[in-house]
Design a protein around this motif. Structure first.
Motif, PDB file in Angstrom:
ATOM      1  N   ARG A  78       3.726 -16.940  68.248  1.00 15.69           N
ATOM      2  CA  ARG A  78       4.304 -18.231  67.905  1.00 15.69           C
ATOM      3  C   ARG A  78       3.307 -19.287  68.364  1.00 15.69           C
ATOM      4  N   VAL A  79       2.922 -20.159  67.441  1.00 14.67           N
ATOM      5  CA  VAL A  79       1.842 -21.102  67.731  1.00 14.67           C
ATOM      6  C   VAL A  79       2.235 -22.517  67.318  1.00 14.67           C
ATOM      7  N   ARG A  80       1.566 -23.459  67.938  1.00 15.45           N
ATOM      8  CA  ARG A  80       1.680 -24.857  67.518  1.00 15.45           C
ATOM      9  C   ARG A  80       0.381 -25.234  66.824  1.00 15.45           C
ATOM     10  N   VAL A  81       0.505 -25.921  65.700  1.00 14.89           N
ATOM     11  CA  VAL A  81      -0.673 -26.215  64.899  1.00 14.89           C
ATOM     12  C   VAL A  81      -0.756 -27.702  64.593  1.00 14.89           C
ATOM     13  N   GLY A  82      -1.942 -28.127  64.149  1.00 19.57           N
ATOM     14  CA  GLY A  82      -2.151 -29.495  63.723  1.00 19.57           C
ATOM     15  C   GLY A  82      -1.754 -29.694  62.280  1.00 19.57           C
ATOM     16  N   PRO A  83      -2.060 -30.861  61.714  1.00 20.51           N
ATOM     17  CA  PRO A  83      -1.717 -31.140  60.312  1.00 20.51           C
ATOM     18  C   PRO A  83      -2.405 -30.160  59.366  1.00 20.51           C
ATOM     19  N   ALA A  84      -1.704 -29.774  58.326  1.00 16.90           N
ATOM     20  CA  ALA A  84      -2.259 -28.839  57.342  1.00 16.90           C
ATOM     21  C   ALA A  84      -3.109 -29.586  56.324  1.00 16.90           C
ATOM     22  N   GLU A  85      -4.187 -28.915  55.897  1.00 19.28           N
ATOM     23  CA  GLU A  85      -5.043 -29.431  54.835  1.00 19.28           C
ATOM     24  C   GLU A  85      -5.240 -28.339  53.798  1.00 19.28           C
ATOM     25  N   GLU A  86      -5.301 -28.722  52.545  1.00 23.64           N
ATOM     26  CA  GLU A  86      -5.494 -27.743  51.470  1.00 23.64           C
ATOM     27  C   GLU A  86      -6.905 -27.861  50.929  1.00 23.64           C
ATOM     28  N   ARG A  87      -7.560 -26.695  50.799  1.00 23.89           N
ATOM     29  CA  ARG A  87      -8.907 -26.649  50.247  1.00 23.89           C
ATOM     30  C   ARG A  87      -9.044 -25.383  49.431  1.00 23.89           C
ATOM     31  N   ARG A  88      -9.454 -25.549  48.203  1.00 25.97           N
ATOM     32  CA  ARG A  88      -9.613 -24.419  47.278  1.00 25.97           C
ATOM     33  C   ARG A  88      -8.351 -23.577  47.201  1.00 25.97           C
ATOM     34  N   GLY A  89      -7.225 -24.239  47.180  1.00 31.13           N
ATOM     35  CA  GLY A  89      -5.950 -23.557  46.995  1.00 31.13           C
ATOM     36  C   GLY A  89      -5.382 -22.888  48.228  1.00 31.13           C
ATOM     37  N   VAL A  90      -6.013 -23.070  49.387  1.00 32.66           N
ATOM     38  CA  VAL A  90      -5.531 -22.447  50.625  1.00 32.66           C
ATOM     39  C   VAL A  90      -5.171 -23.537  51.624  1.00 32.66           C
ATOM     40  N   ARG A  91      -3.966 -23.483  52.148  1.00 28.96           N
ATOM     41  CA  ARG A  91      -3.524 -24.428  53.171  1.00 28.96           C
ATOM     42  C   ARG A  91      -3.890 -23.882  54.549  1.00 28.96           C
ATOM     43  N   ARG A  92      -4.594 -24.712  55.336  1.00 25.75           N
ATOM     44  CA  ARG A  92      -4.996 -24.308  56.687  1.00 25.75           C
ATOM     45  C   ARG A  92      -4.591 -25.392  57.682  1.00 25.75           C
ATOM     46  N   ALA A  93      -4.371 -24.943  58.897  1.00 24.65           N
ATOM     47  CA  ALA A  93      -4.088 -25.867  59.992  1.00 24.65           C
ATOM     48  C   ALA A  93      -4.780 -25.361  61.235  1.00 24.65           C
ATOM     49  N   ALA A  94      -5.313 -26.269  62.034  1.00 23.39           N
ATOM     50  CA  ALA A  94      -5.994 -25.892  63.275  1.00 23.39           C
ATOM     51  C   ALA A  94      -4.979 -25.444  64.315  1.00 23.39           C
ATOM     52  N   LEU A  95      -5.374 -24.465  65.105  1.00 27.62           N
ATOM     53  CA  LEU A  95      -4.519 -23.952  66.175  1.00 27.62           C
ATOM     54  C   LEU A  95      -4.561 -24.920  67.357  1.00 27.62           C
TER      55      LEU A  95
END
Length: 417
Positions: A33-50
């Motif tokens: 279980r993690v807390r993450v930063g704001p999500a960003e989408e790039r090339r169809g993949v949503r990522r968020a920093a840990l």
């Protein structure tokens, strides 16, 4: 984001933790279980920093590299060995399954050995001085490093070498890529990105090669000075690869791949080695059988030929320069051989696999650094009547999502003409 965080369900193909909604979180592991930063989408993949691990996995281990998490070279130093091996083998299993291929996949074999024997260091000017290192993940930002701990010890000084070589070429004002390879003769270095250098810069580089005790120094593949032969043994053969030419990343990885190739062709007396490069497989195969090497790069074939001529006792080694993407060997040409080996770049060998499917070669051994393109090419061979006897995955690029593999195909249902 809720204070309870989000749950990570699985590892993605690039080593990111993946949540139920498909969000990718680099550095997170399944079950956490993690807390993450704001999500960003790039090339169809949503990522968020840990941001924080609220409930860690029992499989989490401490990364050994001080640059992990900022340098983009390694994706997954934080996972224990057993689940790591299962994840990496699973990349191959998944690729085959998606292509509708049911074949036995062996356990992952560790091919890291003493570490990477070759690496490309980027040189950029930062705050007025040349810095050398690797790029951050999914970024053009340079992460300057002192040394890379997953390389062989002779490469630990490579960032210092790269910084020194940048000085006569503008001190990193123009981005440079410095490929360093650990060889029996010492470091073999090829500098790219600068373009032509004037006589003064070239003389300074030659002097630096002596000061830095380099075996060979080249600029865009042109040898400036060779102080000692940068030999990379290929079996019994003293192979000197072309400047900046392709080599398997680790010594152990090359040896393990070659052993699987030699075992795969069995008792074959005449073998074609397609996409042969400088002959890592051809030269070993030629210790016991005749080999015809086919490759598009003239420098690689010249290196293979020199190594073969310098090695007493090899069987016949012939070679042919040919673009196998545009002009694959046809079935009548292939049927002259008892076995065929192909080891294409990451893009795979679709055109050549289609022609192999039409041939009657009893054994085909496929080597690949991309499970997806291997599965595509394997599908063509299977449709042509071959059986995929086994796939062996090897971990040459430890801590990354890259996996090497060897697959042995045997002809079924058609007699050799």
């Amino acid at each position: 984001m809720s204070g309870d965080g989000i749950e990570i369900l699985r590892l993605g193909a690039r080593g990111d933790g993946v949540a139920a909604d498909g969000l990718h979180v680099p550095g997170a592991l399944p079950g956490e279980r993690v807390r993450v930063g704001p999500a960003e989408e790039r090339r169809g993949v949503r990522r968020a920093a840990l941001d924080a691990v609220l409930a860690p996995s029992p499989d989490r281990v401490a990364p050994f590299c001080p640059y992990f998490g900022t340098c983009g070279g390694c994706a997954i130093q934080h996972l224990a060995p057993e689940p790591y091996a299962a994840w990496k083998r699973g990349l191959v299993v998944t690729a085959l399954s998606r292509a509708g291929i049911d074949a036995p996949v062996a356990p992952l074999r560790d091919a890291h050995g003493a570490g990477r024997r070759r690496a490309t260091f980027h040189v950029r000017r930062i705050d007025g001085r040349a810095e050398a290192g690797f790029m951050a993940a999914r970024s053009h930002a340079l992460v300057a490093i002192d040394h890379c701990p997953i390389t062989e010890p002779p490469l630990h000084r490579a960032p210092e070498v790269a910084r020194a070589l940048a000085r006569p070429l503008g001190g990193g004002g123009k981005p440079l890529d410095v490929q360093a390879t650990a060889t029996a003769g010492g470091l073999d270095v090829d500098v790219r990105g600068h373009g032509p250098a004037d006589a003064r810069a070239r003389q300074a580089l030659v002097a630096l090669a002596g000061d830095l005790d380099l075996a060979r120094l080249s600029l865009h593949g042109e040898v400036l000075v060779q102080r000692r032969p940068p030999v990379v043994p290929a079996g019994r053969a003293p192979l000197v690869p072309p400047p900046g030419g392709f080599l398997q990343a680790t010594r152990l990885g090359e040896a393990m791949l070659a052993d699987l190739v030699v075992a795969g062709v069995g008792e074959a007396k005449r073998v074609a080695d397609l996409f042969s490069g400088a002959g890592a497989f051809s030269l070993r195969l030629a210790e016991t059988r005749a080999v015809h090497a086919v490759e598009g790069d003239a420098g690689a074939l010249a290196a293979l030929d020199r190594a073969a001529r310098a090695t007493p006792g090899l069987r016949a080694v012939t070679h042919e320069r040919r673009d196998l993407f545009r002009r694959p060997l046809l079935a009548p040409e292939l049927d002259r051989f008892d076995a065929v080996v192909f080891d294409p770049p990451r893009a795979g060998a679709e055109a050549q696999a289609a022609r192999l499917a039409e041939a009657t070669v009893p054994v085909v051994v496929g080597v690949s650094c991309d499970a997806g393109t291997f599965a595509r090419d394997a599908g063509l061979l299977l449709a042509g009547g071959y059986r995929l006897a086994e796939v062996v995955p090897l971990d040459q690029f430890r801590h990354s999502p890259h996996v090497e593999l060897v697959g042995v195909f045997r002809r079924e249902g058609r007699r050799r003409r």
